[in-house]
Motif scaffolding. Sequence first.
Motif, PDB file in Angstrom:
ATOM      1  N   HIS A   1       0.801  -1.274   0.056  1.00  0.00           N
ATOM      2  CA  HIS A   1      -0.147  -0.110  -0.055  1.00  0.00           C
ATOM      3  C   HIS A   1       1.019   1.313   0.150  1.00  0.00           C
ATOM      4  O   HIS A   1       1.556   1.549   1.112  1.00  0.00           O
ATOM      5  CB  HIS A   1      -0.824  -0.021   1.485  1.00  0.00           C
ATOM      6  CG  HIS A   1      -1.889  -1.013   1.220  1.00  0.00           C
ATOM      7  ND1 HIS A   1      -3.066  -1.082   0.563  1.00  0.00           N
ATOM      8  CD2 HIS A   1      -1.649  -2.310   1.677  1.00  0.00           C
ATOM      9  CE1 HIS A   1      -3.855  -2.211   1.060  1.00  0.00           C
ATOM     10  NE2 HIS A   1      -2.808  -3.200   1.609  1.00  0.00           N
ATOM     11  N   THR A   2       1.011   1.965  -1.177  1.00  0.00           N
ATOM     12  CA  THR A   2       1.778   3.207  -1.323  1.00  0.00           C
ATOM     13  C   THR A   2       1.306   4.304  -0.661  1.00  0.00           C
ATOM     14  O   THR A   2      -0.065   4.432  -0.984  1.00  0.00           O
ATOM     15  CB  THR A   2       2.420   3.078  -2.829  1.00  0.00           C
ATOM     16  OG1 THR A   2       1.379   3.547  -3.590  1.00  0.00           O
ATOM     17  CG2 THR A   2       3.254   1.666  -3.227  1.00  0.00           C
ATOM     18  N   LYS A   3       1.924   5.051  -0.476  1.00  0.00           N
ATOM     19  CA  LYS A   3       1.654   6.712  -0.281  1.00  0.00           C
ATOM     20  C   LYS A   3       1.005   7.008  -1.721  1.00  0.00           C
ATOM     21  O   LYS A   3       1.953   6.695  -2.711  1.00  0.00           O
ATOM     22  CB  LYS A   3       2.858   7.512   0.079  1.00  0.00           C
ATOM     23  CG  LYS A   3       3.199   7.121   1.716  1.00  0.00           C
ATOM     24  CD  LYS A   3       4.684   7.925   1.836  1.00  0.00           C
ATOM     25  CE  LYS A   3       5.166   7.511   3.378  1.00  0.00           C
ATOM     26  NZ  LYS A   3       6.118   8.049   3.671  1.00  0.00           N
ATOM     27  N   PRO A   4       0.064   8.069  -2.000  1.00  0.00           N
ATOM     28  CA  PRO A   4      -0.247   8.283  -3.238  1.00  0.00           C
ATOM     29  C   PRO A   4       0.681   9.103  -4.141  1.00  0.00           C
ATOM     30  O   PRO A   4       0.723   8.888  -5.255  1.00  0.00           O
ATOM     31  CB  PRO A   4      -1.677   9.030  -2.879  1.00  0.00           C
ATOM     32  CG  PRO A   4      -2.022   8.747  -1.439  1.00  0.00           C
ATOM     33  CD  PRO A   4      -0.772   8.340  -0.659  1.00  0.00           C
ATOM     34  N   GLU A   5       1.532   9.819  -3.426  1.00  0.00           N
ATOM     35  CA  GLU A   5       2.548  10.415  -4.114  1.00  0.00           C
ATOM     36  C   GLU A   5       3.601   9.746  -4.488  1.00  0.00           C
ATOM     37  O   GLU A   5       4.554  10.307  -5.213  1.00  0.00           O
ATOM     38  CB  GLU A   5       3.000  11.780  -3.550  1.00  0.00           C
ATOM     39  CG  GLU A   5       3.650  11.416  -2.000  1.00  0.00           C
ATOM     40  CD  GLU A   5       2.759  11.294  -0.746  1.00  0.00           C
ATOM     41  OE1 GLU A   5       3.438  11.201   0.180  1.00  0.00           O
ATOM     42  OE2 GLU A   5       1.935  11.090  -0.824  1.00  0.00           O
TER      43      GLU A   5
ATOM     44  N   ARG B   1       2.496   3.191   2.817  1.00  0.00           N
ATOM     45  CA  ARG B   1       1.662   3.990   3.888  1.00  0.00           C
ATOM     46  C   ARG B   1       1.759   3.053   5.240  1.00  0.00           C
ATOM     47  O   ARG B   1       1.822   3.467   6.406  1.00  0.00           O
ATOM     48  CB  ARG B   1       0.308   3.894   3.460  1.00  0.00           C
ATOM     49  CG  ARG B   1      -0.116   5.086   2.548  1.00  0.00           C
ATOM     50  CD  ARG B   1      -1.530   5.159   2.287  1.00  0.00           C
ATOM     51  NE  ARG B   1      -1.725   3.998   1.318  1.00  0.00           N
ATOM     52  CZ  ARG B   1      -3.124   3.513   1.183  1.00  0.00           C
ATOM     53  NH1 ARG B   1      -4.069   3.930   2.140  1.00  0.00           N
ATOM     54  NH2 ARG B   1      -3.343   2.661   0.237  1.00  0.00           N
TER      55      ARG B   1
ATOM     56  N   THR C   1      -2.923   2.818  -5.580  1.00  0.00           N
ATOM     57  CA  THR C   1      -1.848   2.906  -4.529  1.00  0.00           C
ATOM     58  C   THR C   1      -1.672   1.502  -4.376  1.00  0.00           C
ATOM     59  O   THR C   1      -0.403   1.273  -3.391  1.00  0.00           O
ATOM     60  CB  THR C   1      -2.230   3.768  -3.347  1.00  0.00           C
ATOM     61  OG1 THR C   1      -3.356   3.371  -2.603  1.00  0.00           O
ATOM     62  CG2 THR C   1      -2.637   5.304  -4.021  1.00  0.00           C
TER      63      THR C   1
ATOM     64  N   ALA D   1       3.252   6.271  -5.520  1.00  0.00           N
ATOM     65  CA  ALA D   1       2.738   5.278  -6.404  1.00  0.00           C
ATOM     66  C   ALA D   1       3.249   4.871  -7.693  1.00  0.00           C
ATOM     67  O   ALA D   1       3.731   3.744  -8.068  1.00  0.00           O
ATOM     68  CB  ALA D   1       1.140   5.280  -6.550  1.00  0.00           C
ATOM     69  N   ASP D   2       3.665   6.060  -8.279  1.00  0.00           N
ATOM     70  CA  ASP D   2       4.162   6.022 -10.080  1.00  0.00           C
ATOM     71  C   ASP D   2       5.762   5.714  -9.346  1.00  0.00           C
ATOM     72  O   ASP D   2       6.227   4.825 -10.398  1.00  0.00           O
ATOM     73  CB  ASP D   2       3.872   7.518 -10.385  1.00  0.00           C
ATOM     74  CG  ASP D   2       2.341   7.252 -11.012  1.00  0.00           C
ATOM     75  OD1 ASP D   2       1.822   6.372 -10.961  1.00  0.00           O
ATOM     76  OD2 ASP D   2       2.237   8.560 -11.300  1.00  0.00           O
TER      77      ASP D   2
ATOM     78  N   ARG E   1      -1.104  -3.870 -10.291  1.00  0.00           N
ATOM     79  CA  ARG E   1      -1.352  -2.978  -9.946  1.00  0.00           C
ATOM     80  C   ARG E   1      -3.128  -2.693  -9.828  1.00  0.00           C
ATOM     81  O   ARG E   1      -3.842  -3.055 -10.870  1.00  0.00           O
ATOM     82  CB  ARG E   1      -0.988  -1.490 -10.556  1.00  0.00           C
ATOM     83  CG  ARG E   1      -1.214  -0.323  -9.780  1.00  0.00           C
ATOM     84  CD  ARG E   1      -0.548   0.810 -10.518  1.00  0.00           C
ATOM     85  NE  ARG E   1      -0.461   2.287  -9.710  1.00  0.00           N
ATOM     86  CZ  ARG E   1      -0.034   3.157 -10.135  1.00  0.00           C
ATOM     87  NH1 ARG E   1       0.644   3.395 -11.150  1.00  0.00           N
ATOM     88  NH2 ARG E   1      -0.027   4.290  -9.505  1.00  0.00           N
TER      89      ARG E   1
ATOM     90  N   ASP F   1      -7.861   0.995  -7.036  1.00  0.00           N
ATOM     91  CA  ASP F   1      -7.093   1.657  -5.979  1.00  0.00           C
ATOM     92  C   ASP F   1      -5.413   1.669  -6.520  1.00  0.00           C
ATOM     93  O   ASP F   1      -4.578   0.693  -6.224  1.00  0.00           O
ATOM     94  CB  ASP F   1      -7.001   0.939  -4.649  1.00  0.00           C
ATOM     95  CG  ASP F   1      -6.109   1.543  -3.498  1.00  0.00           C
ATOM     96  OD1 ASP F   1      -5.507   2.582  -3.620  1.00  0.00           O
ATOM     97  OD2 ASP F   1      -5.985   0.985  -2.356  1.00  0.00           O
TER      98      ASP F   1
END
Length: 98
Positions: free
Chosen positions: A9-13, A83, A48, A15-16, A42, A46
Amino acid sequence: MYGFILHAHTKPEQADAFEQLFRSYVEPSRAEPGCIEYHMLRDVQDPTLFIFYEVWASPEAFELHVALPHMREFHDKRMDYLRRDFDIREIEMLSPAR
């Protein structure tokens, strides 16, 4: 065999950046002697959430994988991207790998 499904579960900023980093690891990981399956996915709903489906010849083969310098480096910095820490579920292979 040793297999698992991992949720990241990545931080939104991040993810890429996480996707770009791990895309570069897919083919080298697949080329490792003990790798049977290595898939990076992916989530569509979601973006992220990244899911890894991995099957290794043995726990020892997986340990060799995570001991590689790029994997150790990522492990040390993983929380810059995530996250929360990985959710990992070990799986039992009920059908043969391709």
